[in-house]
Design an enzyme around this catalytic site. Structure first.
Site, short mmCIF file in Angstrom:
data_model
loop_
_atom_site.label_atom_id
_atom_site.label_comp_id
_atom_site.label_asym_id
_atom_site.label_seq_id
_atom_site.Cartn_x
_atom_site.Cartn_y
_atom_site.Cartn_z
N TYR A 106 48.36 4.44 -22.57
CA TYR A 106 47.60 3.51 -21.72
C TYR A 106 48.59 3.09 -20.63
O TYR A 106 49.20 2.03 -20.71
CB TYR A 106 47.10 2.31 -22.54
CG TYR A 106 46.05 2.73 -23.55
CD1 TYR A 106 44.69 2.63 -23.23
CD2 TYR A 106 46.42 3.28 -24.78
CE1 TYR A 106 43.72 3.05 -24.14
CE2 TYR A 106 45.45 3.72 -25.68
CZ TYR A 106 44.11 3.59 -25.36
OH TYR A 106 43.16 4.01 -26.24
N ARG A 107 48.78 3.97 -19.67
CA ARG A 107 49.88 3.80 -18.71
C ARG A 107 49.46 4.07 -17.27
O ARG A 107 50.28 3.95 -16.37
CB ARG A 107 51.05 4.72 -19.11
CG ARG A 107 50.72 6.19 -18.94
CD ARG A 107 51.75 7.11 -19.58
NE ARG A 107 53.08 6.93 -19.07
CZ ARG A 107 54.16 7.61 -19.55
NH1 ARG A 107 54.00 8.49 -20.53
NH2 ARG A 107 55.34 7.39 -19.04
N ASP A 255 65.03 12.80 -27.38
CA ASP A 255 65.85 11.93 -26.53
C ASP A 255 67.13 11.51 -27.25
O ASP A 255 68.18 11.37 -26.63
CB ASP A 255 65.05 10.67 -26.16
CG ASP A 255 63.77 11.01 -25.43
OD1 ASP A 255 63.72 12.06 -24.78
OD2 ASP A 255 62.82 10.21 -25.52
N SER A 282 69.44 13.15 -33.90
CA SER A 282 68.00 13.44 -33.85
C SER A 282 67.41 13.50 -35.26
O SER A 282 66.25 13.13 -35.47
CB SER A 282 67.74 14.76 -33.09
OG SER A 282 68.27 15.86 -33.79
P1 ADP Z 1 61.58 17.53 -28.31
O1 ADP Z 1 60.54 16.69 -28.99
O2 ADP Z 1 62.25 16.80 -27.21
O3 ADP Z 1 61.08 18.87 -27.93
P2 ADP Z 1 62.57 18.65 -30.80
O4 ADP Z 1 61.19 18.62 -31.35
O5 ADP Z 1 63.19 19.97 -30.63
O6 ADP Z 1 62.69 17.81 -29.41
O7 ADP Z 1 63.47 17.74 -31.73
C1 ADP Z 1 64.80 17.45 -31.40
C2 ADP Z 1 65.66 17.54 -32.63
O8 ADP Z 1 65.16 16.64 -33.63
C3 ADP Z 1 65.68 18.90 -33.30
O9 ADP Z 1 66.64 19.76 -32.73
C4 ADP Z 1 66.01 18.53 -34.75
O10 ADP Z 1 67.40 18.35 -34.93
C5 ADP Z 1 65.31 17.19 -34.92
N1 ADP Z 1 63.98 17.36 -35.51
C6 ADP Z 1 62.80 17.44 -34.86
N2 ADP Z 1 61.79 17.60 -35.73
C7 ADP Z 1 62.33 17.61 -36.97
C8 ADP Z 1 61.81 17.74 -38.30
N3 ADP Z 1 60.50 17.90 -38.53
N4 ADP Z 1 62.69 17.70 -39.34
C9 ADP Z 1 64.03 17.54 -39.13
N5 ADP Z 1 64.57 17.43 -37.90
C10 ADP Z 1 63.75 17.45 -36.83
O1 CKP Z 2 60.79 13.98 -26.45
P1 CKP Z 2 60.83 12.72 -27.20
O2 CKP Z 2 59.93 12.70 -28.42
O3 CKP Z 2 62.23 12.30 -27.55
O4 CKP Z 2 60.26 11.62 -26.18
C1 CKP Z 2 59.73 10.40 -26.62
C2 CKP Z 2 59.38 9.51 -25.48
O5 CKP Z 2 58.54 8.53 -22.85
C3 CKP Z 2 58.56 8.32 -25.97
O6 CKP Z 2 59.34 7.15 -25.99
C4 CKP Z 2 57.41 8.22 -24.99
O7 CKP Z 2 57.22 6.95 -24.51
C5 CKP Z 2 57.77 9.17 -23.87
O8 CKP Z 2 58.57 10.16 -24.51
C6 CKP Z 2 56.50 9.72 -23.22
O9 CKP Z 2 56.17 9.26 -22.13
O10 CKP Z 2 55.86 10.58 -23.85
MG MG Z 3 61.55 15.57 -25.61
#
Ligand code: ADP
Ligand code: CKP
Ligand code: MG
Length: 310
Positions: A106-107, A255, A282
Site C-alpha cells: 500500500y505504497r 538485503d 541472510s
Molecule cells: P533475494 O530475495 O534478494 O533474491 P535470496 O532469495 O537469494 O535473495 O536469499 C538471500 C540469501 O538468503 C540466500 O543466499 C540464502 O543464504 C538465504 N536464504 C534465502 N532463502 C532461504 C531458505 N529458504 N533457507 C535458508 N536460507 C535461505
Molecule cells: O530482497 P529482500 O527480500 O531482502 O527485500 C525486502 C525488502 O523494500 C522489504 O523490506 C520490502 O519493503 C522491499 O524489499 C520491497 O519494496 O519489496
Molecule cells: Mg532482494
C-alpha cells in the site's frame, strides 16, 4: 570507517503473526523495512556508517521509522518529511507456497516515492565510499528514478541490487530501465539473483548470467535462494552454500546478504570471506520475522560460523 549513501524508500512492514492467507489473519506485527534501509542497518551494525537519503510521511509511521533507524546508528539527518503518507506493506507467509512470503504493498503516492533529484547533496555523493540503491527505487516513481540516475552519475563508487518487483513494473520496463542504468553507469558492485537475471539477460544459470552481466560491474554477487550465492570478481568465482534452517519469513534475507557483504568488503575483508559472513547473516534473517531485527554484529556472525560449521 567507510560511508555508504543509500537512496530509497523506508516502508512500514506489517507481518502476519500466523501463516496462511491474509484474509484469515487477525494479528500483524509492525517492523521497519524497505530494502535500502535494510542495507543501511546491516552495513552500520558491522562498524561502518550509512547516510539514508529519502522521504517519510510527516506522520506517526514516519517518526517511528526515523527514530528506529537513528537507534540502529543510521544517519537520518537527510531524511525529509513529506506531506504524503509513509508507505506500508503486509507480508503473507507460507501460503500458497510453504517457506515463501508474499509482499502486499500500500505504497502508491507514498512519501518515499516523492524522492527527487532535489534531495541529493553533491558533496555527500562525491565523498561517499559507496552510493547504493535498488530496482525498487527505480520503479516507484519518475522522480525517484531520476534521483538514482543522477546520484550514480555523480558518485565515485556505486552499488546496485536489482531487486525487481513485478508488482511495481513490468518485466520489459524493469529490463529497459535497469540495463539503461548499467550501460550508462557501470558499477563497482552488482548484487542480483537468478530470477532477476532471467528478466534482465534471459539467463537464470548463474555462470551464464554473470557472463552477460560482467561488462557492467567489477564485482557481481549472484544470490541463489536457499542454495546460497556466488561472487564473481577479477576472474575469480566463489560459491558459498546456504544452510538448512527453519524458515519463518524470507523477506529481507537478500538485503541482509547484500548489506553485510558490502560493509565487510569495504572494511577490507576479501570478497570470499565477506560472502561467507553475508550468507550467515541472510540465514539468520529467514529464521525470524522482521527484516532488521535479525541483523547481526560481527561477533554474532563469528559465533554463527563457528557453531554452524563444527
Ligand atoms: P533475494 O530475495 O534478494 O533474491 P535470496 O532469495 O537469494 O535473495 O536469499 C538471500 C540469501 O538468503 C540466500 O543466499 C540464502 O543464504 C538465504 N536464504 C534465502 N532463502 C532461504 C531458505 N529458504 N533457507 C535458508 N536460507 C535461505
Ligand atoms: O530482497 P529482500 O527480500 O531482502 O527485500 C525486502 C525488502 O523494500 C522489504 O523490506 C520490502 O519493503 C522491499 O524489499 C520491497 O519494496 O519489496
Ligand atoms: Mg532482494
Amino acid at each position: 570507517m567507510k560511508t555508504m549513501v543509500a537512496l530509497g524508500e523506508i516502508l512500514i512492514e506489517l507481518n502476519s503473526l500466523s501463516p496462511g492467507p491474509l484474509r484469515h489473519v487477525t494479528y500483524f506485527e509492525k517492523h521497519i523495512a524497505g530494502s535500502e534501509a535494510n542495507y543501511c542497518v546491516a552495513f552500520t551494525l558491522l562498524g561502518n556508517r550509512c547516510v539514508f537519503v529519502g522521504r517519510v510521511g510527516d506522520d506517526e509511521f514516519g517518526r517511528n521509522a526515523i527514530e528506529w533507524l537513528r537507534g540502529k546508528g543510521v544517519d537520518v539527518g537527510r531524511v525529509k518529511l513529506d506531506p504524503n503518507p509513509t508507505g506500508i506493506f503486509f507480508i503473507q507467509r507460507n501460503y500458497p507456497v510453504p517457506d515463501k512470503s508474499i509482499s502486499i504493498y500500500y505504497r502508491k503516492g507514498s512519501a518515499g516515492s516523492r524522492l527527487s533529484p532535489g534531495d541529493l547533496d553533491d558533496d555527500l555523493l562525491r565523498e561517499a565510499d559507496v552510493v547504493h540503491s535498488t530496482g525498487i527505487t527505480l520503479a516507484i516513481s519518475e522522480t525517484a528514478r531520476e534521483a538514482v540516475f543522477e546520484a550514480f552519475e555523480r558518485a565515485k563508487v556505486t552499488s546496485f541490487d536489482t531487486n525487481i518487483r513485478l508488482k511495481l513494473w513490468s518485466p520489459e520496463e524493469a529490463r529497459e530501465t535497469i540495463m539503461n542504468l548499467l550501460r550508462r553507469e557501470p558499477l563497482k558492485f552488482l548484487i542480483t539473483d537468478t530470477d532477476d537475471s532471467k528478466v534482465l539477460v534471459g539467463e537464470s544459470n548463474p555462470d551464464e548470467a554473470y557472463r552477460l552481466l560482467s561488462p557492467y560491474a567489477e564485482l557481481v554477487v549472484m544470490k541463489q535462494g536457499p542454495k546460497g550465492a556466488t561472487v564473481y570478481y577479477e576472474g575469480e568465482k566463489y560459491f558459498s552454500p546456504g544452510y538448512t534452517v527453519k524458515v519463518e519469513d524470507v523477506v529481507g534475507a537478500g538485503d541482509a546478504l547484500g548489506g553485510t557483504f558490502l560493509s565487510l568488503v569495504l572494511s577490507g575483508f576479501p570478497p570470499k570471506k565477506a560472502l561467507d559472513y553475508a550468507i550467515a547473516s541472510s540465514t539468520l534473517n529467514v529464521t525470524m520475522r522482521g527484516d532488521q531485527e535479525p541483523l547481526p554484529t560481527l561477533q554474532e556472525l563469528d559465533e554463527f560460523l563457528r557453531e554452524m560449521n563444527k
